[in-house]
Design a protein around this motif. Structure first.
Motif, mmCIF file in Angstrom:
data_model
loop_
_atom_site.group_PDB
_atom_site.id
_atom_site.type_symbol
_atom_site.label_atom_id
_atom_site.label_comp_id
_atom_site.label_asym_id
_atom_site.label_seq_id
_atom_site.Cartn_x
_atom_site.Cartn_y
_atom_site.Cartn_z
ATOM 1 N N LEU A 155 -4.324 -6.533 6.632
ATOM 2 C CA LEU A 155 -5.410 -5.631 6.216
ATOM 3 C C LEU A 155 -5.643 -4.480 7.207
ATOM 4 O O LEU A 155 -4.763 -4.141 7.986
ATOM 5 N N PRO A 171 0.822 -1.229 0.000
ATOM 6 C CA PRO A 171 0.000 0.000 0.000
ATOM 7 C C PRO A 171 0.850 1.271 0.000
ATOM 8 O O PRO A 171 2.080 1.207 -0.086
ATOM 9 N N SER A 185 2.166 0.518 -4.437
ATOM 10 C CA SER A 185 0.946 1.286 -4.693
ATOM 11 C C SER A 185 1.188 2.265 -5.842
ATOM 12 O O SER A 185 2.239 2.906 -5.922
ATOM 13 N N GLU A 186 0.187 2.395 -6.687
ATOM 14 C CA GLU A 186 0.278 3.354 -7.807
ATOM 15 C C GLU A 186 0.298 4.794 -7.290
ATOM 16 O O GLU A 186 0.666 5.718 -8.017
HETATM 17 P P1 NAD Z 1 -5.572 -0.811 -1.198
HETATM 18 O O1 NAD Z 1 -6.163 -2.089 -0.769
HETATM 19 O O2 NAD Z 1 -6.404 0.141 -1.961
HETATM 20 O O3 NAD Z 1 -4.274 -1.052 -2.100
HETATM 21 C C1 NAD Z 1 -3.179 -1.805 -1.650
HETATM 22 C C2 NAD Z 1 -2.435 -2.360 -2.856
HETATM 23 O O4 NAD Z 1 -3.270 -3.312 -3.497
HETATM 24 C C3 NAD Z 1 -2.073 -1.331 -3.910
HETATM 25 O O5 NAD Z 1 -0.827 -1.651 -4.465
HETATM 26 C C4 NAD Z 1 -3.178 -1.505 -4.934
HETATM 27 O O6 NAD Z 1 -2.829 -1.099 -6.214
HETATM 28 C C5 NAD Z 1 -3.392 -3.001 -4.872
HETATM 29 N N1 NAD Z 1 -4.714 -3.484 -5.316
HETATM 30 C C6 NAD Z 1 -5.902 -2.822 -5.287
HETATM 31 N N2 NAD Z 1 -6.873 -3.605 -5.791
HETATM 32 C C7 NAD Z 1 -6.293 -4.775 -6.147
HETATM 33 C C8 NAD Z 1 -6.784 -5.982 -6.727
HETATM 34 N N3 NAD Z 1 -8.071 -6.135 -7.047
HETATM 35 N N4 NAD Z 1 -5.919 -6.985 -6.944
HETATM 36 C C9 NAD Z 1 -4.615 -6.854 -6.609
HETATM 37 N N5 NAD Z 1 -4.090 -5.730 -6.081
HETATM 38 C C10 NAD Z 1 -4.926 -4.707 -5.842
HETATM 39 O O7 NAD Z 1 -4.992 -0.136 0.133
HETATM 40 P P2 NAD Z 1 -4.334 1.288 0.292
HETATM 41 O O8 NAD Z 1 -5.403 2.332 0.234
HETATM 42 O O9 NAD Z 1 -3.156 1.398 -0.607
HETATM 43 O O10 NAD Z 1 -3.752 1.191 1.788
HETATM 44 C C11 NAD Z 1 -4.473 1.518 2.918
HETATM 45 C C12 NAD Z 1 -4.993 0.278 3.611
HETATM 46 O O11 NAD Z 1 -3.911 -0.600 3.912
HETATM 47 C C13 NAD Z 1 -5.644 0.570 4.947
HETATM 48 O O12 NAD Z 1 -6.811 -0.182 5.054
HETATM 49 C C14 NAD Z 1 -4.622 0.098 5.956
HETATM 50 O O13 NAD Z 1 -5.143 -0.260 7.206
HETATM 51 C C15 NAD Z 1 -4.026 -1.065 5.260
HETATM 52 N N6 NAD Z 1 -2.718 -1.386 5.802
HETATM 53 C C16 NAD Z 1 -2.573 -2.530 6.543
HETATM 54 C C17 NAD Z 1 -1.351 -2.848 7.104
HETATM 55 C C18 NAD Z 1 -1.145 -4.100 7.903
HETATM 56 O O14 NAD Z 1 0.007 -4.461 8.131
HETATM 57 N N7 NAD Z 1 -2.180 -4.779 8.342
HETATM 58 C C19 NAD Z 1 -0.261 -1.986 6.904
HETATM 59 C C20 NAD Z 1 -0.456 -0.826 6.150
HETATM 60 C C21 NAD Z 1 -1.683 -0.534 5.594
#
Ligand code: NAD
Length: 478
Positions: A249, A148, A175-176
């Motif tokens: 997550l 992310p 992340s993009e």
């Molecule tokens: P996001 O789920 O939107 O994106 C995360 C990554 O997944 C990005 O690289 C995105 O391009 C990719 N992605 C999105 N849709 C996808 C799909 N259908 N298939 C494959 N890849 C896909 O999350 P975000 O907005 O970048 O990050 C914020 C979230 O991350 C928050 O919910 C936060 O709590 C969570 N987070 C969790 C932890 C942890 O260790 N549990 C750590 C940091 C952030």
């Protein structure tokens, strides 16, 4: 700045020549372009990784370890460059990127470079059967790592380093929204002598490039960190393909404060656990529960401290709170603040900050909301910004019930000097990580991950090395 994919050790444009704008959140302006990669680019990356696998998986542990440690050293050498890039791309204060993000990315490589030299497997002697079992832990092959935007290089490398250390080749997607430091990492990997194709970095959207990694039939394991909804979508695709899956997550973590705590340490730490990185850390304690007897004092002191935090340009040393990562994210957080106006009372903050020289930047005041009901939306949904709630509690049972009343279960923080209570709470809190009288104190050997909608599986230390290897038991009768 034009970012490129890193495939087979070289920097490449996306095949379809499609690009996404990359924004500088401190100015709210486009400052570069990143590949909008397609399935074809992922396939190229996969082929490079597949070709590199036979040799990398047979490379001695000592050599792999040396290369990873070299990457770590190069990240330290280029600390300033990487920290500036991270701060510019994400909006986080430069001093934070310099003291936390980049040093931790370097530690990830050093830690797993060392850890792999200590990794071993088990043997079981079947007494009475004249047989011995031993367990092989072999690299999986080509694995996918998706990360992310909130801690870009920190989390990207947290996955890549153990995957490489254990002999896998990787197709990774940052992340993009924050692609730059992952792009710069490619250069360092080449300089450190990582063979071509061992690590491949594909940039682009989640629903196209990310999904192509998850859907790829020959990518056998996916380590994903991101939102809960994305995690669910990935699980749906990966489950019928029987992929190994690690999902880190979202969170909505309780911060429970008892009257017998070390008050000043608690107050300073609570300020950090609320607003560090603009509150955009999955481990932030965004639900603050305070024992009724100290509630009014805490409220006054916490508001006073929060009002002293300086919202400013990420490059300035005096800045405590930089810019949120994107306009869309700022709007999401502001929308929750609107909801908060009906569900609770805004005690401080709540407004967008317009800084005259950077008036299009995505700045927001640190915000404290007082509530009287744990079930309201702002206490149940992940806001992921500089926004916390506070509410008083009367009894241990009362606060334990509220802390656990959440879809999420990533982390919890407990402030008390009562040993019996600490033991009871740590047993009963529904979370994967619990801090007592501290927050974000991380030892990379420990298991990291959540329960409930906060994820599945554990990363960190041996857990990561186990995740990135496949287990085979051999039984020999003699
Ligand atoms: P996001 O789920 O939107 O994106 C995360 C990554 O997944 C990005 O690289 C995105 O391009 C990719 N992605 C999105 N849709 C996808 C799909 N259908 N298939 C494959 N890849 C896909 O999350 P975000 O907005 O970048 O990050 C914020 C979230 O991350 C928050 O919910 C936060 O709590 C969570 N987070 C969790 C932890 C942890 O260790 N549990 C750590 C940091 C952030």
């Amino acid at each position: 700045m034009k970012i490129k994919n890193f495939i087979n050790g070289s920097f490449q444009n996306p095949v379809a020549n499609e690009w996404l704008d990359n924004y500088n959140p401190a100015y709210g302006k486009v400052y570069g372009q990143t590949p909008n990669s397609s399935k074809t680019d992922v396939e190229l990356a996969f082929q490079a990784a597949k070709n590199a696998f036979p040799s990398w998986s047979q490379t001695s542990v000592d050599t792999r370890s040396k290369i990873l440690i070299k990457i770590s050293e190069l990240l330290e050498t280029h600390l300033q460059r990487f920290a500036e890039a991270e701060s510019k791309d994400n909006g986080k204060p430069l001093h934070l990127a310099k003291s936390i993000d980049i040093p931790r990315a370097a530690s990830n490589f050093r830690f797993f470079g060392n850890a792999i030299t200590q990794f071993s497997s088990e043997s079981h002697e079947s007494i009475g059967e004249n047989a011995i079992n031993y367990t092989l832990r072999q690299p999986i092959g080509v694995v996918g790592c998706i990360s992310p935007w909130n801690l870009p290089l920190y989390l990207f490398t947290w996955k890549i380093a153990p995957a490489l250390a254990s002999g896998n080749c990787v197709v990774a997607k940052p992340s993009e929204i924050t692609p730059v430091t992952a792009f710069l990492l490619g250069e360092i990997c080449n300089e450190a002598g990582l063979p071509k194709g061992v690590l491949n970095i594909v940039h682009g959207l989640g629903t196209t490039a990310g999904q192509a990694i998850v859907e790829h039939p020959e990518i056998k394991a996916i380590s994903f960190t991101g939102g809960t909804k994305t995690g669910a979508a990935i699980a749906k695709i990966a489950a019928p393909l029987f992929k190994k899956l690690s999902l880190e997550l979202g969170g909505k973590n309780p911060n429970i404060i008892f009257a017998d705590c070390d008050y000043e340490t608690m107050l300073e730490t609570t300020l950090r656990s609320s607003f560090s990185n603009q509150g955009q850390i999955c481990l932030c304690g965004s639900r603050i529960f305070v024992e009724a007897s100290i509630y009014e004092k805490f409220k006054t002191d916490f508001i006073a401290k929060t009002q002293q935090l300086k919202v400013g340009h990420p490059s300035q040393n005096s800045t405590d709170i930089g810019a949120l990562v994107s306009k869309t994210h700022l709007e999401k957080v502001l929308n929750y603040i609107e909801i908060a106006k009906t569900e609770g009372k805004i005690l401080c903050g709540g407004n967008q900050v317009i800084i005259p020289s950077f008036k299009n930047g995505y700045y927001l005041e640190p915000t404290i909301i007082e509530i009287d009901n744990n079930n309201c939306r702002i206490n149940q949904e992940e806001i992921f910004g500089p926004v916390v709630t506070i509410m008083p509690f009367e009894t241990e049972n009362n606060v334990l019930e509220m802390a656990n009343q959440s879809e999420y279960g990533l982390s919890a923080t407990l402030w008390t000097n009562n040993l019996k209570r600490s033991m009871q709470f740590t047993q009963q809190l529904e979370a994967g990580i619990i801090w007592v009288n501290s927050w974000m104190l991380r030892d990379l050997r420990t298991p990291f991950g959540g329960v409930k909608s906060s994820g599945m599986g554990r990363e960190g230390g041996l857990e990561s090395l186990r995740f990135f290897t496949k287990t085979k038991n051999v039984c020999i009768k003699y």
